[in-house]
Design a protein around this motif. Structure first.
Motif, PDB file in Angstrom:
ATOM      1  N   GLU A  48      33.625  38.795  48.730  1.00 15.53           N
ATOM      2  CA  GLU A  48      34.393  40.003  48.431  1.00 15.53           C
ATOM      3  C   GLU A  48      33.838  40.714  47.200  1.00 15.53           C
ATOM      4  N   ASP A  52      32.206  44.362  47.116  1.00 14.87           N
ATOM      5  CA  ASP A  52      32.942  45.385  46.364  1.00 14.87           C
ATOM      6  C   ASP A  52      32.104  46.018  45.269  1.00 14.87           C
ATOM      7  N   LEU A 198      41.917  45.163  45.579  1.00 13.82           N
ATOM      8  CA  LEU A 198      41.012  46.031  46.326  1.00 13.82           C
ATOM      9  C   LEU A 198      41.741  47.240  46.920  1.00 13.82           C
TER      10      LEU A 198
END
Length: 242
Positions: A48, A52, A198
């Motif tokens: 992640e 990101d 997020l």
């Protein structure tokens, strides 16, 4: 806060505050090492972070209740870097149940080991890398249950015991490492909501005094403390509860 050029280690990064801090640190330019009890959880968060922000991140399994895996985690990080600037001691097992008989002996021992012994051993084995930093910070996510006569939580007494031990360790460590310029910062939050770091509204959500404490607010406290000049030693954050 800009963390470019800083090396950050986060335990218990598989979910909650640990995941949130790791994601933010990646967005801020940090070099990251994350751990979770299960390798799959740590790897998922690392993926992640990479997707990101593109931050450099390595993921490791580390069971804080197992001294051998704590040592192994520190050794594997040391194989990748010669210093650590920020250590986030976030990992700890939560155990529900207000009665002593609400958990078996193994769960009680595991809870105390992960929250108390695990924090101590993580600090011990990462200390050589922290001492090589020009300004290291050790951050401990304790809990309001470690405050004297705070009986609001329905957590098991073993969790209270683990967090009280963690708090005592953090206090003496702060005193003993201050001459070296290493700051030890402890947070005593009540239960707080995680949210999703997020999600586009996570950073800018309107927060009022009527709302529950959020992971973002706890994260902001950490960033404030580690962002202070090196003559400023903020030992702890305590949160008022209604």
């Amino acid at each position: 806060m800009d963390l470019s050029g800083r090396t950050v280690v986060v335990t218990g990064a598989g979910r909650g505050f640990g995941r949130a801090f790791a994601l933010h640190a990646g967005q801020s330019g940090a070099r990251l090492f994350v751990s979770a009890r299960m390798q799959a959880a740590a790897t998922k968060v690392a993926d992640e972070i990479a997707a990101d922000s593109g931050a450099r991140v390595d993921a490791f399994a580390c069971d804080l209740a197992d001294p051998a895996t704590v040592r192994g985690f520190a050794e594997r990080v040391a194989a990748h870097t010669d210093q650590v600037d920020v250590l986030i001691n976030n990992g700890a097992r939560y155990l529900p149940g207000p009665d002593l008989w609400d958990a078996d002996d193994e769960a009680i021992a595991d809870t105390v080991a992960s929250g108390a012994t695990g924090t101590l051993l993580t600090a011990k084995h990462f200390l050589p890398l922290l001492r090589r930093s020009q300004g290291a910070d050790i951050v401990n996510l304790v809990s309001s249950v470690a405050e004297v006569r705070n009986h609001r939580s329905e957590a098991h007494p073993a969790f209270y015991a683990a967090k009280a031990a963690q708090a005592g360790f953090a206090d003496v460590l702060s005193h003993r490492l201050r001459p070296e310029g290493i700051r030890v910062i402890s947070l005593y939050p009540p239960d707080f909501t995680d949210g999703d770091p997020l999600h586009p509204t996570w950073e800018h959500a309107s927060r009022t005094a009527d709302d529950p404490l959020t992971a973002r607010s706890v994260l902001d406290c950490v960033l404030f403390a580690i962002g202070q000049p090196r003559d400023c030693f903020i030992r702890s954050f305590h949160f008022e509860q209604l």
